[in-house]
Design a protein around this motif. Structure first.
Motif, short mmCIF file in Angstrom:
data_model
loop_
_atom_site.label_atom_id
_atom_site.label_comp_id
_atom_site.label_asym_id
_atom_site.label_seq_id
_atom_site.Cartn_x
_atom_site.Cartn_y
_atom_site.Cartn_z
N ILE A 157 58.03 5.05 65.28
CA ILE A 157 57.37 6.30 65.66
C ILE A 157 56.22 6.52 64.69
N GLN A 158 55.03 6.78 65.21
CA GLN A 158 53.87 7.07 64.37
C GLN A 158 53.16 8.29 64.89
N TRP A 159 53.05 9.30 64.03
CA TRP A 159 52.45 10.56 64.48
C TRP A 159 50.94 10.44 64.64
N ILE A 160 50.33 9.52 63.89
CA ILE A 160 48.88 9.34 64.02
C ILE A 160 48.63 8.07 64.82
N GLN A 161 47.77 8.18 65.82
CA GLN A 161 47.36 7.00 66.56
C GLN A 161 45.87 6.85 66.39
N VAL A 162 45.42 5.65 66.05
CA VAL A 162 43.99 5.44 65.87
C VAL A 162 43.45 4.72 67.10
N LEU A 163 42.48 5.33 67.75
CA LEU A 163 41.87 4.73 68.94
C LEU A 163 40.55 4.09 68.56
N ARG A 164 40.28 2.96 69.18
CA ARG A 164 39.00 2.30 68.93
C ARG A 164 38.14 2.40 70.19
N PHE A 165 36.88 2.78 70.00
CA PHE A 165 35.94 2.84 71.12
C PHE A 165 34.75 1.94 70.83
N LYS A 166 34.17 1.41 71.89
CA LYS A 166 32.88 0.72 71.76
C LYS A 166 31.82 1.78 71.55
#
Lengths: 319, 171
Positions: free
Chosen positions: A126-135
């Motif tokens: 479980i991870q409360w922070i999710q890092v999204l990558r965008f172009k």
């Protein structure tokens, strides 16, 4: 985009209406289900937790009593002293968060600092922070957001990164969806969950537009040695199977005046935290001097989590 | 009459007070609240104090590639700049400002501030860089050189922490 979101709202409201109908029935069921997620409790503990009042209605003495009982329970379970705080919200404080998108390099240091500070389950993960990558140029094109990027080095040219966690909405959709009032917004603006009231129906998760709530499908997997023993009742104390959890702005730290774990861990200093009511705070500085926006603000959730970036690169070198 | 005069004076003073508020800068943090700088990479190899060699050496202002000493110092910062934009030619154990004022290595941020005024202002406000400690009290400021090596200041890329487990990978 707009149309789609409006539809989403309608849908959510429909659901909420249906939920209110169910509320009574579920609340009844809730009381009988409540202590089941702690099968190891003694009969006395069982009895006491069965009749535990809602946290917000307890006096300080009652809270202390509950916390004492839980501390004993945890000690039996983890063979380790775990201290549970009940610090209330400070008057005149409304917490806010700023995240500098022109600095974030997507290294996920914050993710793991959060996992350790807040006793998230390691396995199942479980991870409360999710890092999204965008172009570049694809900002907030959610279909193209990549969560599982795994290069040798970050930042990667041509990409930028956006960490997402609980946005601590002023007008949260999740709390309204809860049939047992196990989740609510505190006076300092933090949205919290009482793990002893949560029945695990996961309505709040469906209502949250940010995917910021996480469910314990199994017994949280965390070695006693890895448990951070400094906790808060409404925050990072060990969770149970079948309850929902989420970021609480590190309530166990911030209510004592400390910065959150993610702020202190970020190697590039992209994370800013402070009191929105204090004009000298760094979050206010960001709001007044930077281009800021909030995620999916058109849904009317009014997050207290602000993303910002520089007006223009040239300005940085002036002077 | 008197009231009108007071109103007029207040009316005239109002923009001034706004201008004052807008121009107000954040104070320089107390040096005690600034994070200690890392030791020089070669401090244990007899590099400190610098004056042990430099006090008797002629100062060489020529922009050149260093060959006899400090071969590892290659400027990748401010094209056309040179060592003495920051280092003090007459006392090598210190840095120097454009005004001629000497500054200790512990306060190198004052040197950076001369050319990066805007970033420096944001640093004092707590926006650029990082502060740890109490959001409502005592903080420790990371200083510029905790994150930027002065001779090659671009923030270096790093290895990311592992990606989350994909739902498909869960057994």
């Amino acid at each position: 985009m707009k149309d789609k979101d409006e539809k989403k709202i309608e849908k959510r409201e429909l659901k909420i209406n249906r939920r209110t109908l169910l509320k009574g029935a579920l609340a009844g069921a809730a009381t009988t289900m409540l202590p089941l997620n702690r099968a190891d409790a003694s009969f006395k503990d069982f009895w006491e937790s069965f009749f535990q009042k809602h946290f917000r209605e307890m006096t300080v003495a009652e809270k202390q009593q509950v916390v004492q009982r839980l501390e004993q329970e945890y000690e039996r379970k983890y063979k380790k002293a775990i201290q549970i705080g009940i610090e209330p919200a400070m008057p005149g404080v409304l917490f806010g968060y700023g995240l500098d998108l022109s600095r974030c390099i997507g290294c996920r240091t914050c993710v793991y600092a959060c996992v350790h500070e807040n006793n998230q389950s390691r396995d199942p993960q479980i991870q409360w922070i999710q890092v999204l990558r965008f172009k570049h140029g694809d900002l907030m094109n959610w279909e193209k957001a990549e969560k599982y990027y795994d290069p040798k080095q970050v930042p990667e040219p041509g990409y930028f990164y956006m960490p997402v966690q609980c946005q601590q909405c002023e007008n949260p959709a999740c709390t309204r969806a809860c049939p047992t009032q196990a989740t609510w917004k505190e006076p300092d603006g933090i949205v919290v969950v009482d793990y002893n009231w949560c029945i695990g129906c996961r309505y709040c998760m469906a209502a949250c537009p940010y995917g910021a709530r996480h469910f314990n499908w199994g017994e949280p997997g965390i070695k006693p040695a890895d448990i951070n023993p400094v906790t808060h009742y409404l925050g990072n104390r060990p969770r149970y199977r079948g309850v929902v959890e989420k970021c609480t702005f590190c309530i166990q730290r911030t209510r004592k005046g400390r910065y959150t774990a993610c702020v202190e861990a970020c190697p590039v200093g992209a994370r800013k935290f402070g009191n929105l009511l204090d004009p000298k705070s760094e979050v206010r500085y960001a709001m007044e001097h930077k281009r800021t926006f909030r995620l999916k603000d058109d849904l009317g959730t009014h997050p207290k989590f602000f993303y910002f970036f520089d007006f223009e690169a040239g300005e940085r070198f002036s002077g | 009459m008197g009231k009108k005069l007071i109103a007029a004076v207040l009316f005239l003073l109002l923009p001034l007070s706004f201008a004052y508020a807008a121009g107000q800068d954040y104070p320089l943090p107390n040096p005690k609240d600034i994070m200690a700088r890392p030791a020089f990479p070669k401090a244990d190899q007899g590099l400190w104090p610098c004056s042990q060699c430099h006090s008797g050496m002629p100062v060489n202002y020529k922009i050149r590639k260093l060959t006899m000493m400090h071969q590892d110092v290659v400027l990748k910062h401010m094209p056309g700049g040179w060592c003495f934009d920051c280092h003090n030619p007459t006392n090598r154990d210190t840095l120097k400002l454009f005004t001629g004022q000497t500054v200790s290595f512990d306060q190198s941020y004052l040197v950076c501030a001369q050319c990066h005024g805007f970033i420096f202002k944001e640093w004092k406000a707590g926006l650029h860089g990082k502060r740890i400690g109490m959001w409502n009290g005592k903080k420790t400021y990371y200083q510029c050189i905790n994150c930027h090596w002065p001779h090659d200041p671009k923030f270096k890329s790093i290895k990311p922490f592992p990606a989350p487990i994909r739902p498909a990978d869960i057994k």
